[in-house]
Design an enzyme around this catalytic site. Structure first.
Site, mmCIF file in Angstrom:
data_model
loop_
_atom_site.group_PDB
_atom_site.id
_atom_site.type_symbol
_atom_site.label_atom_id
_atom_site.label_comp_id
_atom_site.label_asym_id
_atom_site.label_seq_id
_atom_site.Cartn_x
_atom_site.Cartn_y
_atom_site.Cartn_z
ATOM 1 N N GLU A 77 3.747 -5.230 7.444
ATOM 2 C CA GLU A 77 2.836 -4.226 8.016
ATOM 3 C C GLU A 77 3.078 -4.009 9.508
ATOM 4 O OE1 GLU A 77 2.013 -6.505 5.840
ATOM 5 O OE2 GLU A 77 0.448 -5.825 4.467
ATOM 6 N N GLY A 98 0.687 -5.142 1.045
ATOM 7 C CA GLY A 98 -0.421 -5.226 0.094
ATOM 8 C C GLY A 98 0.015 -5.851 -1.226
ATOM 9 N N GLU A 107 -0.244 -9.447 -0.651
ATOM 10 C CA GLU A 107 -1.676 -9.761 -0.513
ATOM 11 C C GLU A 107 -2.357 -9.781 -1.882
ATOM 12 O OE1 GLU A 107 -2.036 -6.699 2.605
ATOM 13 O OE2 GLU A 107 -3.151 -8.216 3.723
ATOM 14 N N ALA A 139 0.857 -1.192 0.000
ATOM 15 C CA ALA A 139 0.000 0.000 0.000
ATOM 16 C C ALA A 139 0.890 1.239 0.000
ATOM 17 C CB ALA A 139 -0.877 -0.013 1.242
HETATM 18 C C1 TC6 Z 1 0.555 -2.251 3.439
HETATM 19 O O1 TC6 Z 1 0.848 -2.741 2.357
HETATM 20 C C2 TC6 Z 1 -0.756 -2.422 4.061
HETATM 21 C C3 TC6 Z 1 -1.702 -3.162 3.466
HETATM 22 C C4 TC6 Z 1 -3.016 -3.324 4.048
HETATM 23 C C5 TC6 Z 1 -3.925 -2.165 3.729
HETATM 24 C C6 TC6 Z 1 -5.391 -2.483 3.859
HETATM 25 N N1 TC6 Z 1 4.605 3.511 0.121
HETATM 26 O O2 TC6 Z 1 13.357 2.048 0.974
HETATM 27 P P1 TC6 Z 1 13.791 2.765 -0.244
HETATM 28 C C7 TC6 Z 1 9.400 4.993 -0.906
HETATM 29 S S1 TC6 Z 1 1.641 -1.290 4.277
HETATM 30 C C8 TC6 Z 1 5.089 4.737 -0.151
HETATM 31 O O3 TC6 Z 1 14.796 3.847 -0.102
HETATM 32 P P2 TC6 Z 1 14.961 0.336 -1.273
HETATM 33 C C9 TC6 Z 1 10.415 5.357 0.152
HETATM 34 O O4 TC6 Z 1 9.880 6.219 1.120
HETATM 35 C C10 TC6 Z 1 3.104 -1.244 3.262
HETATM 36 N N2 TC6 Z 1 6.386 4.974 -0.380
HETATM 37 O O5 TC6 Z 1 14.262 1.767 -1.397
HETATM 38 C C11 TC6 Z 1 11.491 5.998 -0.684
HETATM 39 O O6 TC6 Z 1 11.081 7.304 -0.959
HETATM 40 P P3 TC6 Z 1 12.142 8.500 -1.011
HETATM 41 C C12 TC6 Z 1 3.847 -2.509 3.348
HETATM 42 C C13 TC6 Z 1 7.231 3.944 -0.337
HETATM 43 O O7 TC6 Z 1 15.188 -0.109 -2.641
HETATM 44 C C14 TC6 Z 1 11.448 5.216 -1.978
HETATM 45 O O8 TC6 Z 1 10.165 4.596 -2.013
HETATM 46 N N3 TC6 Z 1 5.059 -2.390 2.619
HETATM 47 C C15 TC6 Z 1 6.794 2.649 -0.061
HETATM 48 O O9 TC6 Z 1 16.100 0.422 -0.306
HETATM 49 C C16 TC6 Z 1 12.511 4.139 -2.076
HETATM 50 O O10 TC6 Z 1 12.462 3.348 -0.905
HETATM 51 C C17 TC6 Z 1 6.214 -2.092 3.218
HETATM 52 O O11 TC6 Z 1 6.306 -1.960 4.404
HETATM 53 C C18 TC6 Z 1 5.415 2.446 0.170
HETATM 54 N N4 TC6 Z 1 4.908 1.229 0.425
HETATM 55 O O12 TC6 Z 1 13.870 -0.602 -0.589
HETATM 56 C C19 TC6 Z 1 7.409 -1.941 2.323
HETATM 57 N N5 TC6 Z 1 7.867 1.818 -0.069
HETATM 58 O O13 TC6 Z 1 13.047 8.164 -2.142
HETATM 59 C C20 TC6 Z 1 8.086 -0.633 2.576
HETATM 60 C C21 TC6 Z 1 8.926 2.582 -0.358
HETATM 61 O O14 TC6 Z 1 11.272 9.708 -1.239
HETATM 62 N N6 TC6 Z 1 9.173 -0.408 1.687
HETATM 63 N N7 TC6 Z 1 8.555 3.869 -0.512
HETATM 64 O O15 TC6 Z 1 12.830 8.492 0.308
HETATM 65 C C22 TC6 Z 1 10.381 -1.024 1.835
HETATM 66 O O16 TC6 Z 1 10.597 -1.842 2.707
HETATM 67 C C23 TC6 Z 1 11.469 -0.617 0.896
HETATM 68 O O17 TC6 Z 1 11.165 0.632 0.389
HETATM 69 C C24 TC6 Z 1 11.693 -1.602 -0.277
HETATM 70 C C25 TC6 Z 1 12.701 -0.950 -1.273
HETATM 71 C C26 TC6 Z 1 12.271 -2.908 0.254
HETATM 72 C C27 TC6 Z 1 10.415 -1.849 -1.026
#
Ligand code: TC6
Length: 738
Positions: free
Chosen positions: A143, A120, A123, A81
């Site tokens: 999450e 998500g 999912e 998400a």
């Molecule tokens: C969910 O899914 C809930 C579901 C249920 C709902 C009903 N959204 O980490 P990096 C941005 S909750 C928005 O440096 P990497 C990040 O801020 C979500 N932005 O890259 C950064 O922006 P900046 C569950 C996001 O290659 C840029 O992307 N998912 C999101 O070292 C690059 O990120 C997670 O928890 C996002 N979801 O790692 C995954 N993800 O450049 C969270 C990233 O402006 N993400 N950004 O600073 C990660 O763990 C890591 O970003 C990665 C990539 C492993 C995907």
């Protein structure tokens, strides 16, 4: 209340973006391919969700299309998400019905997972009928690390697919699984070393027209075993123990429990209910703030205007470490594991041999535990400082002794080739004083590692008034290469982390003088969420460390009595730590400190009756009457003194923003992540409330300068306490330093 005109405008905008956010194409005549397009991680924003719904309808309605593939552009399936949308009004089609639409489809849908399928994103893949992953992909439901649970069916589908124990483990830890593990667990059907999209298209053709009855995970019964009750009880105990007050892991267990006890539809209702509670919680807010803070610190800036995007790091191929004590060894391991050639210097032959053995052991252990590279051949050991002549960067890691460090910097300045960066692993000494020993002060920066240096994620990169932006950029980049989160901070006594620790520790000492015990203070801090209370940490790191510093500062006056014993420079001072050190009580290493241990080096802290007697005698000697101090006061005095120093640090321009301080405290000082960091916490409590309490305590203890509210907190509170992302606007720019 929705504004119709605004909603209409949004929908129109979304429509314009549809082709961009989820691109539809037809491959090999009969496979509809939906490509998520939302760089950098293809997060499921409102427009992406709308795009998926629309393109799915299109694929299902086109008679030529017999099967569907969902993939993400640029080799990334989906990062989940869009976290940025969580704090805004949610718009667009919700995730749950979107995933149901996919699962209910009468044409097979195959997820082609490259890069990541997280939250998500996974999912969404679980709603597909088949999943093909690239061998380098990572999959998970993280999450919980954002204070949430997998609320798009993850808690109901994953246990049905892989069983309760494995699902519980993945959901409560949020860890990422490799593609190989995902295959073994049964999360994916196939793993490929080639293009997952090509493999998925082929696969989709092969399953076209086949029955999907056995492919919809929501229809699976949840695998049951006779010991399920025990499994849940154990899982609950484990998350309660390790969560330190975080609510999401506990709620995740409750949601997975529903997958076993309730039919799917009811389980989904329960998931939604639990998700809603978490979604609006302060903890979720804190963890999501922290997620972005940890990324924001890489976009550093200094008061002089040097910035991450205009300062270029210089490549470093070969580095040196001077001094192979505990810190030097850890730094050597980190550098070698990052792929650099390292010259490790220790002038005494015996110590050098010991260090070599220790470093080899550390490399082997981290290869075994964390799959880190075995990098023995990257390291060259030497007894001579001359061996560093051709390196690009030196990290000095000798004892915290200014005279010794100065001598080494003078030597390095003569030995190293021109342009070599000279870094010091000091935890608080003046970088500028060291820089002034060299011919090129612009090449000098601090790299403050945290013990154990090859494990701890935090690195404070300290720029002095003469450090060049290139030196700072290079040290920041080096930290990143070593897998650290580097935070750029200005030069002052203790930098950010240790400077804030001082008033915090001081309050803890004062509380003992006034009637508390180390156990009581520690319990309050541990209940707040710290991994360890202040006195246990002090025993672990060694009481003699602070004692040495205080002695060097002329604060320790042995044998002093009367009023003057508790006053230094007009301010209240507690000699309690000094008195313990005079007794040879240095903490764990001597088996005695604020607690007692079963032997020197023991780790289990037990209350020490000797210490209680010592405190009583101390109070009697100084005419102090012990009182019962409530938990609230202990917590407020320790935390608010620390927070107040944080505001002072912002005002002085030592940290560029509150995010920098919060990341340092969470990663380096055990501040509970679900409370966001001290500065975020202050905002959550309310700046006016923190200010009011500081004013109160400062009135009661006027000779404690750490309790005098800093002018920045006053200014912010007077400006209706703006949200944390706006605090920078209120910080007066100090004069240029670089
Ligand atoms: C969910 O899914 C809930 C579901 C249920 C709902 C009903 N959204 O980490 P990096 C941005 S909750 C928005 O440096 P990497 C990040 O801020 C979500 N932005 O890259 C950064 O922006 P900046 C569950 C996001 O290659 C840029 O992307 N998912 C999101 O070292 C690059 O990120 C997670 O928890 C996002 N979801 O790692 C995954 N993800 O450049 C969270 C990233 O402006 N993400 N950004 O600073 C990660 O763990 C890591 O970003 C990665 C990539 C492993 C995907």
């Amino acid at each position: 209340v929705k504004d119709d005109a605004e909603e209409k405008k949004f929908n129109n905008n979304t429509k314009d973006l549809l082709d961009i956010m989820a691109f539809y194409s037809r491959v090999s005549g009969s496979v509809g391919v939906i490509t998520l397009q939302n760089p950098p991680v293809n997060a499921l924003s409102a427009a992406v969700r709308q795009g998926i719904v629309d393109t799915m309808h299109r694929a299902l309605s086109e008679p030529e299309v017999k099967s569907v593939v969902i993939c993400g552009q640029n080799g990334k399936f989906c990062g989940g998400a869009d976290i940025r949308e969580f704090r805004a009004n949610m718009r667009g089609p919700p995730l749950v019905p979107m995933i149901h639409l996919i699962e209910a489809a009468e044409k097979p849908v195959v997820a082609a997972i490259e890069g990541v399928a997280l939250g998500g994103g996974l999912e969404l893949a679980l709603g597909c009928h088949y999943r093909i992953a690239h061998s380098k992909a990572r999959l998970g439901l993280p999450e919980v690390t954002l204070g949430l649970l997998p609320g798009a069916g993850g808690t109901q589908r994953l246990p049905r697919l892989i069983g309760v124990p494995a699902a519980l483990e993945l959901i409560t830890t949020g860890r990422h699984a490799t593609a190989a593990e995902a295959l073994q667990l049964g999360i994916v059907d196939e793993v490929t070393d080639h293009s997952a999209v090509d493999a998925a298209v082929k696969f989709a053709q092969s399953v076209a027209g086949k029955s999907l009855d056995a492919r919809r995970i929501s229809t699976y019964p949840c695998p049951r075993s006779p010991d399920l009750a025990e499994i849940f009880e154990k899982a609950m105990q484990e998350v309660r123990r390790s969560a330190r007050g975080a609510i999401a892991p506990v709620t995740c267990v409750q949601a997975v429990h529903a997958s076993v006890t309730l039919p799917y539809a009811k389980g989904m209702e329960r998931e939604r209910e639990l998700f809603s509670t978490l979604f609006t919680s302060g903890q979720a807010h804190a963890l999501q703030y922290y997620f972005f803070a940890q990324r924001a610190v890489s976009r550093w800036s200094t008061p002089s205007g040097a910035r991450w995007d205009t300062s270029k790091p210089r490549p470093v191929h070969k580095a040196a470490v001077i001094g192979l004590g505990t810190m030097g060894r850890g730094i050597t391991v980190s550098l070698a594991q990052a792929g650099l050639s390292v010259v490790a210097v220790e002038t005494q032959e015996k110590q050098l041999l010991e260090a070599k053995q220790a470093v080899s052991g550390m490399l082997e252990r981290s290869a075994k535990r964390r799959g880190a590279p075995l990098a023995h051949d990257k390291i060259k050991y030497s007894c001579s400082i001359q061996a560093v002549a051709d390196v690009d960067l030196v990290i000095e890691a000798v004892f915290e002794d200014m005279a010794l460090k100065k001598t080494i910097f003078q030597q390095l300045s003569g030995i190293c080739k021109p342009g070599t960066f000279l870094c010091t692993n000091t935890s608080g000494l003046d970088i500028d004083e060291l820089a002034s020993q060299t011919q090129s002060p612009e090449l000098v920066v601090g790299m403050h590692f945290f013990a154990p240096a090859h494990v701890m994620k935090l690195l404070e990169v300290v720029y002095g008034p003469r450090s060049s932006p290139e030196a700072l950029a290079t040290a920041m980049e080096m930290g990143k290469k070593m897998g650290k989160v580097s935070v750029a901070v200005g030069n002052c006594r203790g930098f950010v982390g240790n400077r804030m620790l001082k008033p915090y520790l001081e309050q803890a000492f004062f509380l003992l003088e006034e009637g508390a015990t180390p156990e009581q203070v520690d319990q309050v801090l541990e209940e707040f969420g710290f991994a360890m209370g202040v006195f246990k940490v002090s025993d672990l790191s060694g009481l003699d460390v602070g004692w040495k510093v205080r002695k060097a500062d002329g604060l320790v006056v042995p044998g002093s009595t009367g009023k003057s014993a508790r006053i230094r420079g007009g301010s209240r001072y507690s000699p309690l730590g000094d008195l313990l050190c005079e007794q040879g009580r240095f903490g764990q290493k001597t088996g005695r400190g604020w607690y007692q241990y079963d032997k020197p080096g023991g780790r289990v802290a037990k209350p020490d009756p000797w210490l209680h007697g010592f405190l009583e005698e101390y109070r009697a000697r100084h005419g102090l009457v012990a009182r019962r101090i409530d938990h609230q006061e202990m917590l407020e005095r320790c935390l608010y003194a620390l927070i107040n120093e944080g505001f002072q640090i912002l005002q002085d321009g030592i940290a560029a923003g509150p995010e920098d301080i919060d990341v340092i405290y969470v990663l380096g000082y055990g501040w509970p992540r679900h409370r966001g960091g001290p500065m975020f916490y202050a905002g959550l409590v309310g700046l006016d409330k923190v200010l009011e309490r500081l004013e109160h305590y400062h009135q009661v203890y006027p000779n404690v300068s750490g309790l005098k509210p800093c002018s920045l907190i006053r200014k912010l509170a007077a400006s209706s306490s703006p949200p944390i992302h706006r605090w920078r606007e209120f910080i007066q720019k100090p004069r240029s330093q670089l």
